[in-house]
Design a protein around this motif. Structure first.
Motif, short mmCIF file in Angstrom:
data_model
loop_
_atom_site.label_atom_id
_atom_site.label_comp_id
_atom_site.label_asym_id
_atom_site.label_seq_id
_atom_site.Cartn_x
_atom_site.Cartn_y
_atom_site.Cartn_z
N ASP A 45 17.10 -17.20 8.16
CA ASP A 45 17.57 -16.54 6.97
C ASP A 45 18.99 -16.01 7.18
N GLU A 55 19.17 -20.53 -7.28
CA GLU A 55 19.01 -19.32 -6.49
C GLU A 55 18.77 -19.65 -5.02
N TYR A 74 24.33 -21.51 3.76
CA TYR A 74 24.45 -20.11 3.37
C TYR A 74 25.92 -19.73 3.14
N TYR A 78 18.77 -11.71 2.37
CA TYR A 78 18.41 -10.30 2.52
C TYR A 78 19.66 -9.44 2.49
N GLU A 113 15.11 -8.05 -0.28
CA GLU A 113 15.24 -9.48 -0.59
C GLU A 113 16.08 -9.60 -1.85
N SER A 114 17.07 -10.46 -1.78
CA SER A 114 18.01 -10.60 -2.87
C SER A 114 18.30 -12.08 -3.11
N LYS A 115 19.28 -12.37 -3.95
CA LYS A 115 19.62 -13.75 -4.24
C LYS A 115 21.12 -13.93 -4.32
N LYS A 158 17.55 -17.46 -1.55
CA LYS A 158 17.06 -16.18 -1.04
C LYS A 158 17.94 -15.72 0.12
N HIS A 190 13.60 -13.29 11.56
CA HIS A 190 13.93 -14.18 10.44
C HIS A 190 15.14 -15.06 10.84
#
Length: 160
Positions: A86, A44, A147, A48, A30-32, A46, A83
């Motif tokens: 995401d 931020e 995104y 991946y 998990e990153s930002k 979220k 997911h």
């Protein structure tokens, strides 16, 4: 005979060995990334980071192993499908100056694999850097443009 290698999960990482003895680890971190808020602040987001590493058996002959590709993509697709709202980034390592080659290979893997869940993939390449990174998500992701904007904002912010 299966077209995938047997995997084991250790500390949320997927481990497997190829027929040549190469050992692989597939991981999700998990990153930002960031977006610009309506008030001009960085917020931020979220995301991946997906990746894998290989501990090469140097006694083996280098050859393309379709089962390695299929095993890695199967692990990725299971995670991505779990997911669907995401997004995921894949950064190609350039320590040996082969990042461009890795990016081309990664792209062809996804094009050849034809997953049941359609994917969207975009790349960031800059003349100022040797960074090859892909943004991957389910095509129907309702936050796709959000995104994409955050991805672009983050990379421009890093390299400007």
């Amino acid at each position: 005979m299966s077209n995938l290698y047997n995997t084991s999960i250790i500390d949320s990482e997927h481990h497997f060995s190829s027929d040549t003895g190469d050992k692989y680890v597939v991981y999700f971190i998990e990153s930002k990334i960031y977006q610009k808020s309506q008030f001009g602040q960085r917020e931020e987001v979220k995301i991946y980071h997906i990746g894998f590493s290989r501990d090469k058996n140097y006694n083996s002959v280098i050859r393309f192993d379709r089962k390695v590709r299929d095993t890695i993509l199967s692990i990725y697709m299971n995670f991505i499908e779990a997911h669907p709202d995401d997004a995921f980034i894949y950064i190609c390592d350039n320590d040996d100056r082969r990042a461009r080659h890795r990016s081309i290979t990664f792209g062809s893997w996804f094009n050849d694999y034809k997953p049941s869940t359609p994917l969207f993939r975009c790349n960031f390449n800059s003349s100022e850097t040797t960074l090859y990174v892909s943004l991957v998500m389910v095509s129907s992701n309702p936050l796709k443009h959000f995104y994409m904007d955050a991805f672009e904002y983050t990379l421009k912010d890093l390299y400007n």
